[in-house]
Design a protein around this motif. Structure first.
Motif: not given
Length: 223
Positions: A110-113, A117-122
């Motif tokens: 799931r992408p987390i903003k 740093f922008g989007d981080y895929h969790f």
């Protein structure tokens, strides 16, 4: 104007030359420190040389020097952690995805903003697996607290193949060094000499671990 100024700047050296220079400096500095601690320490104290030269003699002052040394160790281990653990994480995660391709827990991301740093895929699987790995490795290290002995054994086991044998073999293959020529002979003499040194270091580490096992108590430091 900008292009005119840019034309006067010296071009950056090729990446391979920069990496070669950085590697040479890093290995040289490391060698100087290791030889200084190992050779001079053994010459001065023999087998009684402490594993920790800063606090092994019972002196903990000046405190700022010990704190700086511990900070340097933390910085070093953070980098070493990435080098050694990330390939393990990647291999296990790729194998798990191939083994269970339809498992939502494995492939969920799931992408987390994050601010700045922008989007981080969790990934829950990565969080659970990597956290479990770190906890397990930490508990094992606490159960078997032979720091100097284990560190010496791991270093001796990895030094010869990764630092000596494979780099020299790649160099000889790239440079097309003919067998039985002088350069080929001396490089192989170096390989054999380093193999002997690694074997002796491994034997010494095994002897140290064996001695420490006689007074071994779980979750208590012995070195």
């Amino acid at each position: 104007m900008f292009m005119a100024l840019q034309d006067t700047l010296k071009s950056s050296p090729p990446e391979n030359e920069s990496m070669k220079k950085a590697t040479s400096v890093g290995v040289s500095v490391t060698t100087v420190f290791y030889i200084s601690c190992g050779v001079l320490g053994y010459a001065a104290f023999g087998n009684a040389a402490p594993g920790n030269f800063l606090t092994g003699f019972g002196f903990y002052e000046p405190f700022w020097l010990i704190d700086i040394a511990n900070l340097c160790i933390i910085i070093h281990l953070v980098g070493a952690y990435q080098v050694f653990c990330q390939p393990i994480f990647k291999q296990v995660e790729e194998w798990s995805l191939k083994r269970w391709p339809n498992n939502n827990f494995m492939k969920e991301s799931r992408p987390i903003k994050l601010p700045l740093f922008g989007d981080y895929h969790f990934s829950t699987f990565k969080l659970v697996w990597r956290t479990g790995y770190v906890i397990t490795a930490t508990v094992v290290a606490m159960i078997f607290p032979f720091f100097n002995g284990v560190l010496g054994l791991l270093g001796a086991a990895s030094f010869w193949p990764l630092t000596v044998y494979f780099p020299i073999q790649m160099h000889m293959s790239r440079e097309n060094i003919r067998p039985l020529c002088w350069k080929w002979i001396w490089l192989n003499v170096l390989v054999v000499a380093c193999l002997i040194i690694s074997a002796l270091a491994a034997a010494g580490s095994v002897a140290a671990i064996t001695k420490q096992l006689q007074t071994y108590k779980p979750f208590s430091s012995v070195s």
